[in-house]
Design a protein around this motif. Structure first.
Motif, short mmCIF file in Angstrom:
data_model
loop_
_atom_site.label_atom_id
_atom_site.label_comp_id
_atom_site.label_asym_id
_atom_site.label_seq_id
_atom_site.Cartn_x
_atom_site.Cartn_y
_atom_site.Cartn_z
N LEU A 1 0.79 -1.29 0.09
CA LEU A 1 -0.04 -0.07 -0.14
C LEU A 1 0.95 1.15 -0.11
N ILE A 2 0.89 1.79 -0.92
CA ILE A 2 1.81 3.03 -0.94
C ILE A 2 0.98 4.34 -0.94
N ARG A 3 1.23 5.09 0.14
CA ARG A 3 0.37 6.43 0.55
C ARG A 3 0.90 7.60 -0.41
N SER A 4 0.53 7.61 -1.59
CA SER A 4 1.06 8.63 -2.20
C SER A 4 -0.18 9.23 -3.18
N ARG A 5 -0.33 10.48 -2.79
CA ARG A 5 -1.54 11.47 -3.64
C ARG A 5 -1.40 10.98 -5.06
N GLY B 1 -1.99 7.62 -6.22
CA GLY B 1 -3.34 7.18 -6.02
C GLY B 1 -4.31 7.75 -6.63
N LEU B 2 -4.19 9.01 -7.12
CA LEU B 2 -5.11 9.64 -7.87
C LEU B 2 -5.12 9.04 -9.33
N ASN C 1 -4.37 6.21 -10.09
CA ASN C 1 -4.94 5.06 -10.21
C ASN C 1 -6.20 4.78 -10.14
N ARG C 2 -7.04 5.66 -9.31
CA ARG C 2 -8.23 5.66 -9.18
C ARG C 2 -8.94 6.27 -10.60
N THR D 1 -3.80 -1.10 -12.95
CA THR D 1 -2.67 -1.63 -11.99
C THR D 1 -1.20 -1.36 -12.99
N CYS E 1 -0.12 2.09 -13.68
CA CYS E 1 0.24 2.84 -12.65
C CYS E 1 1.60 2.25 -12.13
N ASP E 2 1.83 0.84 -12.13
CA ASP E 2 3.32 0.47 -11.79
C ASP E 2 4.35 1.10 -12.88
#
Lengths: 390, 390, 390
Positions: free
Chosen positions: A21-25, A28-29, A31-32, A349, A352-353
Motif C-alpha cells: 500500500l503506497i500512500r501517495s496522492r 493514488g489519484l 490509479n483511481r 494497475t 500505475c506500476d
C-alpha cells in the motif's frame, strides 16, 4: 496420508495476494482515475448505451400488399380507357413487392410471320446478301430470313421471322401514360417474428381502429403508423420526382425497421418506415435505366390463329424491405462484458506500476517494496530471507 | 551495458505475486464455493448449455413448391366446372410462397363503358348535379361521368366510366367456392446452405426413398420428414379452421427451422416444420381482412372488342419461411468465453477479501498480513523496512 | 471522522501486489514463451486474421433482372414459331428470381367435358363398375364419372370430368424444346445496403461505362464484374450440362457475395459471383425431379365457350441469392477481445507457478518465497510477524 492433507489444505486454505500500500496522492489519484475511466466505459458505454447485456435476434417477416385506384387515359390507338388494379398490377400478387405500371409501349395484334427488323446500325441493309439467314443477336426481335426489305420509304432493314409487327420502343410516352398512378394507394400488411424470443407483432397496431384505417394516409409527421401509403408521397419522401420516375420506371424500397428493445413493454416495439430509391438513377452507369419488362396477352380468333398484344411495361416496383434486431437481457453477453470489463481493471494497475516504478524519483525505493528478489543460486540470502519471513 | 541487462532480466526473471495463505476453514470454504459457482457457470452454462465455444452462421435457402389436386364446382353462372392447378394457383410460380385460390367473386364479360357505380353512402344520388364529372375516390370502380342513373328500381347511383358491369363483391360465397382445396397437397422442396461452413442440405433427406415420397403426407408424429403437406392439415396445425379461412382467405406461414449443431454428424441436421397464421385474424383491427387480390383474363371477340373476366380471388397464401442458425466449434468465441471466465475468478478473491478484511473479528490481523504500508515521506520506517526485507 | 479517513485512504493510497522475482533462466523463458504465445494469438489471430475489432452487419438487398434472346422452334403441332421474352419468362417479373422456360408439354384446345383418364395402374378398367363416380386421387386429372371408356383401341380407362383432352406428359421432348435458351443472356441489377453502417452499393460499379455494359458477358477470369450472364455459362460454371438440365428443368443459384471490410475504401467492396445447382440432381431421392409447373392461356370463341391451352413448363429458375457480412471497427468487440486477452495472460502465471512450485527441485524454497503462511490460531507467530513487518 499426503493426499488427504492436500485436499484439506486446498479446501481450508485461502490465498490472497500480498499488497504494497503506497500512500501517495499522485499515484493514488492516477490509479483511481484510470479505474474510474474503465468503470465509466463498461457501465456507461457497453451497458447503458450499447446494451451489451442483451442477446439479439434478427427479424423474420411476412408481407402482403394491396393497391387501390383507377385512372383514365385517352389515346388515338386505344381511345378512352379506364385502368384498374387488375390492369396495372403485374403479376397480380407477389410476396414482398408490388409492381405498379405507370407507362407502357404496346404493340397490338402481333402474329407470327415475316417483317422488317427495327432499323439500327446492325440491321439496316442495302441488298439481300448483307443479311445472314438465321442470324440472331441479343438485341434482335427475331431470326433473320436473309431478305432485305423496306422498313419505310427511306430505310431498308433485314427481314426477320418474329412476332410481327416488331415492337418499336424507341419513343417512350412522355409524360407517363398512367400519370394518375401518383394518387394510387398501397396498403402494406406486415407480420414480424423474433424466433429466439418467440415475439410476434403486426404493423397494424392494436391501438389503431378500423375507421381510422379506412381513411388514413401515411405521413411521417401526422400519421407515422398508418400502413396505407400514397405512391406519390413514397417517391417524394425518397427525394425523387414521381412524374419523372413514372416515365422510365424504377425500383423503390419501402423499408420497415423493427428495432426493438424487448426488455421494455411490447407496445414500445413499433415499425419505423423509410423510403429509398433502389435502382441506379443516373443513366450514365447503367444499361436499360429505370425498370421495365415485357409481357403479352394472347388471343385466338375464330379461325384459331393466335395473336397477342405485347406490352412493354414501365413502372415502379415497390420492394417492402423488412429489417431490424431485437434485444433482450441475457446472462452470457452480460457476463462476457463484465468479465472482460474486470480484466481491463488490470490495466489500471499495470499503468500505475509503470509510472511508480519507472518515472517517480523514489522508484528504487518502491521497487524494493514491491519486489522480493530471489537469487537462484545464492543460498545465503535464501536462508536469511526465509528466516525473516517466518 | 544497461540495455542488455534489462533484456536479460526481462527474459530470465520470473515474477509471481506473493500470496498470503490463510488457514481458515470459513474463508477457505467460502472462497472455493464462489470459485466453484463461477466454474460451474462457465463450464456448465456457457459451454455445455449455450455452446459458447461455437461460431454461428445463419441460413441461406431456396424453395420450390408444387401443388396437386382437382375439385369440382357447380354453380348457376358457370355450370359444372373442374378446377385444376393451372386454374387456382396464381401466379403459376413464386419464389418462397404459393397462393391457392379457395374462393372467388367473378364478373363475366366486362367491357369498357358507362354504367352505374356500386351504391354506397358516397355514390348514391338523386339528381345529376349531385355527381361530379371526373371524380374518383380510392374505393370507386371508375371515373364519374356526372350523370345519375338507375342502379336498380329502387336506387340511383352516379354513372361511371369503367369496366362494366362493375364488380359487386358485397356477397362473398359462403361456404367457400373451392371447399375441395382442403384436400389439395403441396410438395415443398427446400435447399439450405450455411456459407461460413460451406454446409448444404435438402429437406428431402437421403434416408427417404422415392416410393415413400410418392404417397406420404406430413404428420408431426408419424411422418415428420415427409415434405408433402395436406392444406387442411397445415391450417389445422396452426389452430385454425380451414373452411372458415377459405371464405375470406389468409396467409399461412410454413416455417422450416434448420437449427444445426455442425459439431455432430450432418445426419443430425434435420428440418423442423411448424405452422402459424400470419395475417390478422380478428377483423376488428384490420382493413380488408383475410387475403385477396384481383386479376383478369382478357378476351377479344371477332370484331376485336376486348372484354375481360374479372376475378377477385380469395385464397390462402402459404409463405415458406426458412430460418435457423448453425453452430460449429471456433477458437475465438471459445477464447473469449474462457478469458472472461478467468476474469470472473478474480471476483472470488475480491469477495473473500471483503469478508476477511472487514467482517471477521481478526480482520486487523489479516490486513496486517496482506498489506504492507509504505509511508511516502516517512524516511525512518522506509529504511527500517528496507533493512528488514533485505 | 472515520468515514472521511476511509475516503482519503481510498483516494490517496495505491495498492499494487507484491511480487517475488525469481532469477531462473528456465522458468523465465517458459513464462515469456507462454506470454508470447498468448500475445501472438490475440494480436495475430483475433485481430489481424479474424478482425476481432470489427462490428459486423449482414446485407439487405434488392434485385432486378432482365432476360434477352429469341429462339426458333419447328414442330408438327405448332409449326415454325419464334419465342421471345414475353413467351418464355413466366411470370414476367419476380423479385429475386427469374424463370426461363426451356422445355414444355402443351395440350391445345382443352375444354371442360368428359374424356378418358390417362392410363395407369389405378385408372385402367375393364367394366364400368370398376370406376367409382366422384372418385379423385392426388394424381388424377379430373373427377371420375363412373363410366369405363376406350382410351385407345387397346386400353380402356375410367372416364373423368375434366379439361379435355387430358394432358399426357409421359413423353417429355428430348432434346429440350427451346435448346436455344443456352445463348440467352440475363442482366442482374443488385443494390445492397448495410443498415448499421448506412453503406449502400450497386453491383454495376461506377468504374464501368455503359458501352462496356452493352456488350460484355460475365466471365470469372476476364469480366468478373460484368452483370450480364449467358445462361449456358452459368449452368456450366456450376458443373452442370445445360442441354441435359434444359430437358427436365432445375433451379440454379446465382450467388452474389458482398463480404466487405468497410475500414478500407468503399471501392474495395465488390461483388463476388458464384453459381450452384439448388435442386436435387439425382432422380433417386426426389419426386418430380427437375423443376416444372403448369399454367394455361385462356381463350373464348365467338359463341363464348371457354377453352385453354395448358402448358406444362419445364425450365430453369435462377434464384439470385445475395449474402455477405460487412465489418467495421467498433470499440466494444475490440475491448471484449483485449479484455479477455489480458485475462488469458493470467494463464501464463498460473502455468509457470505449477511448474515452479511443483516440478522444480527447489520447489519448497520457491514456495517459501511466494507464500506466507498464517496460522489462524497461532497467536505467537502472529505477534511476532506483526512486529517484524512494522
Amino acid at each position: 496420508m499426503v493426499w488427504c492433507g492436500a485436499v484439506q489444505s486446498f479446501l481450508f486454505e485461502y490465498d490472497t495476494p500480498r499488497i504494497v500500500l503506497i500512500r501517495s496522492r499522485k499515484v493514488g489519484l492516477v490509479n483511481r482515475g484510470v479505474q474510474l475511466a474503465i468503470l465509466a466505459y463498461v457501465i456507461g458505454w457497453v451497458f447503458v448505451w450499447e446494451k451489451g447485456y442483451q442477446e439479439t435476434d434478427s427479424v423474420v417477416s411476412s408481407v402482403t400488399t394491396k393497391v387501390k385506384g383507377v385512372t383514365l387515359t385517352n389515346t388515338s390507338s386505344l381511345g378512352a380507357r379506364v385502368w384498374d388494379v387488375a390492369d396495372y398490377v403485374i403479376p397480380p400478387q407477389e410476396e414482398n413487392s408490388v409492381f405498379v405500371m405507370t407507362n407502357m409501349v404496346f404493340t397490338l395484334n402481333q402474329t407470327q410471320g415475316q417483317c422488317p427488323e427495327l432499323p439500327d446500325d446492325k440491321t439496316e441493309c442495302s441488298k439481300n446478301n448483307s443479311c445472314v439467314p438465321g442470324y440472331v443477336s441479343t438485341h434482335s426481335n427475331g431470326i433473320q430470313t436473309g431478305k432485305c426489305v423496306n422498313y419505310n420509304d427511306s430505310i431498308k432493314t433485314c427481314e426477320v421471322f418474329a412476332w410481327c409487327p416488331v415492337e418499336d420502343d424507341y419513343h417512350v410516352p412522355k409524360p407517363a401514360f398512367l400519370q394518375g398512378a401518383e394518387n394510387f394507394t398501397i396498403l402494406v400488411k406486415n407480420n414480424i417474428w423474433y424466433p429466439k424470443f418467440n415475439f410476434t407483432k403486426r404493423n397494424i397496431l392494436p391501438t389503431i381502429n378500423s375507421t381510422y384505417l379506412k381513411n388514413c394516409i401515411y405521413d411521417s409527421k401526422t400519421d407515422p403508423f398508418c400502413p396505407i401509403f400514397r405512391l406519390g408521397k413514397i417517391v417524394e419522401a425518397a427525394g425523387q420526382n414521381f412524374q419523372e420516375m413514372a416515365v422510365e420506371g424504377g425500383v423503390m424500397g419501402l423499408q420497415i425497421n423493427w428495432d426493438c428493445n424487448l426488455d421494455r413493454a411490447a407496445s414500445y416495439c413499433v415499425p419505423k418506415y423509410s423510403f429509398r430509391r433502389l435502382d441506379n438513377k443516373d443513366t450514365a452507369h447503367t444499361v436499360s435505366p429505370g425498370y421495365n419488362f415485357r409481357f403479352a396477352k394472347y388471343y385466338k380468333d375464330s379461325s384459331g390463329v393466335e395473336s397477342r398484344t405485347l406490352v412493354k411495361a414501365y413502372g415502379i416496383r415497390f420492394d417492402i424491405i423488412v429489417f431490424g434486431k431485437a434485444g433482450k437481457f441475457d446472462v452470457i453477453p452480460t457476463m462476457i462484458n463484465i468479465g472482460s470489463g474486470l480484466a481491463l481493471f488490470g490495466v489500471a494497475t499495470v499503468l500505475c506500476d509503470l509510472v511508480v516504478l519507472n518515472c517517480m524519483k523514489k522508484k528504487y525505493y518502491y521497487r524494493e517494496k514491491k519486489y522480493k528478489y530471489v537469487e537462484d543460486y545464492e543460498m545465503r540470502g535464501e536462508l536469511d530471507l526465509s528466516v525473516l519471513s517466518r
